[in-house]
Scaffold this active site. Sequence first.
Site, PDB file in Angstrom:
ATOM      1  N   ARG A  48       0.863  -1.076   0.033  1.00  0.00           N
ATOM      2  CA  ARG A  48      -0.078   0.204  -0.198  1.00  0.00           C
ATOM      3  C   ARG A  48       0.640   1.197  -0.093  1.00  0.00           C
ATOM      4  O   ARG A  48       0.562   2.418  -0.536  1.00  0.00           O
ATOM      5  CB  ARG A  48      -1.114  -0.049   1.303  1.00  0.00           C
ATOM      6  N   TYR A 100     -15.433  16.390 -17.320  1.00  0.00           N
ATOM      7  CA  TYR A 100     -16.053  15.146 -16.914  1.00  0.00           C
ATOM      8  C   TYR A 100     -17.019  15.336 -15.842  1.00  0.00           C
ATOM      9  O   TYR A 100     -16.576  15.493 -14.698  1.00  0.00           O
ATOM     10  CB  TYR A 100     -14.852  14.183 -16.780  1.00  0.00           C
ATOM     11  N   LYS A 198      -7.971   4.866 -19.614  1.00  0.00           N
ATOM     12  CA  LYS A 198      -8.035   5.510 -21.029  1.00  0.00           C
ATOM     13  C   LYS A 198      -6.807   5.160 -21.983  1.00  0.00           C
ATOM     14  O   LYS A 198      -6.530   4.357 -22.139  1.00  0.00           O
ATOM     15  CB  LYS A 198      -8.414   6.963 -21.082  1.00  0.00           C
TER      16      LYS A 198
HETATM   17  C1  LIG Z   1     -11.416  13.293 -18.480  1.00  0.00           C
HETATM   18  C2  LIG Z   1     -11.492  12.168 -17.632  1.00  0.00           C
HETATM   19  N1  LIG Z   1     -11.161  12.518 -16.228  1.00  0.00           N
HETATM   20  C3  LIG Z   1     -11.305  11.399 -15.374  1.00  0.00           C
HETATM   21  C4  LIG Z   1     -11.805  10.460 -15.425  1.00  0.00           C
HETATM   22  C5  LIG Z   1     -12.066   9.264 -14.450  1.00  0.00           C
HETATM   23  O1  LIG Z   1     -11.329   8.248 -14.517  1.00  0.00           O
HETATM   24  P1  LIG Z   1     -11.690   6.762 -13.932  1.00  0.00           P
HETATM   25  O2  LIG Z   1     -12.911   6.307 -14.845  1.00  0.00           O
HETATM   26  O3  LIG Z   1     -10.709   5.949 -13.959  1.00  0.00           O
HETATM   27  O4  LIG Z   1     -11.905   6.867 -12.829  1.00  0.00           O
HETATM   28  C6  LIG Z   1     -12.707  10.187 -16.747  1.00  0.00           C
HETATM   29  C7  LIG Z   1     -13.314   8.756 -16.952  1.00  0.00           C
HETATM   30  O5  LIG Z   1     -14.185   8.635 -17.898  1.00  0.00           O
HETATM   31  C8  LIG Z   1     -12.526  11.163 -17.808  1.00  0.00           C
HETATM   32  O6  LIG Z   1     -13.067  10.864 -18.850  1.00  0.00           O
END
Ligand SMILES: Cc1ncc(COP(=O)(O)O)c(C=O)c1O
Length: 375
Positions: A48, A100, A198
Amino acid sequence: MPHLHTRLAHAGCTPDPATGAVVAPLHMATTYERAADGSYPHGYLYSRMDNPTRADFEETMADLEGGAIAQAFASGMAAAQALLQSLRPGDRVLLPDDLYYGVRKLVDEVFVDWGLRVDTVDMTDLDAVEAALAADATRLVWLETPSNPLLKITDLAAVAECAHVAGAQVVVDGTWTTPVVQRPLDLGADVVLHSATKYLGGHSDLLGGVLVFAEDTPVAARVQTVQQTSGGVMDPFSAWLALRGLRTLRVRLETMMRTAHQLASWLDDHPRVTAVHYPGLPTHPGHAVAAGQMDGFGAMLSFEVAGTAAEALAVAARCTVFRRATSLGGTESLIEHRASIEPDGSTTPAGLLRCSIGLEHPTDLQEDLSRALSN
Ligand SMILES: Cc1ncc(COP(=O)(O)O)c(C=O)c1O
């Protein structure tokens, strides 16, 4: 220092001193042996706190972004949460009006109760940003460019300068761009956040997040305390997969961006499409700023079809090459009706479809959209 592309190609490939393996091994152990004197001779204590595979990913990300230190998390949202938790109740955060929706939801449903003060501003309007900063003391300015799902473009260097004059730190969500396309720390940001889920991972098969800090500041130390004590850490296998993803990131993105540009131009002339949001189009209001601060224009685009939400959903439903799914950055192209998955109060236009462009042949993707739009 070797070129960024070379460093990407070598991500996670420091030969293992124990075996000579040219790909770093995956370290799954949760605990590490102490020496007779009680010390930890290899620097690792418990997974951790720190893990060699996670450390490899963190150091690689710090290097790629030109930062001093990076911390990897169980998801992009765990990274966002740790950064927000490094603030104090009563601190003020400025959010962009288009971002987001998960970050907006986290702030509204968790951090406002916890005591964070939040205001929203159109980050593409510098006068509005300056006015918002002048109105009250601000700790953190949150930026996303291109934004999600409208692909608004923020002038990173200009907003970072205003924020710093006002004593605020700047975090940029770089998920959509990655260091291949945009390097916010070079433009004055203090922190870059990525959902590694992503493009960095790149194959829709890992969940992870990372924060990269320009300097090893007290804020970075506080985030590390949150990370190591609360345990929302990236697991070793995800870190290993993310390193593997990084090695092909550039070639994936270059191909995807070419196709995205081609599709955006084609959609722009389509009679059923009322708007295309892609910063590579010369008519996009942020085109000049994007051209100045990005290497390429990304592989995400959104477009609006005339009519109701049901009609837009029907267009997505007719696609057979594009997959109907959320997320982005994988080899497979995805199409999504955003308004129907965003929470109540979403300002996303009802007819908007967001596309993550993958590695398929552009002709197949264009024909798929053409069929879907012609019924
Ligand atoms: C621009 C953006 N930031 C943050 C996130 C959050 O990421 P996670 O799904 O890995 O928690 C996403 C998820 O779609 C995103 O598109």
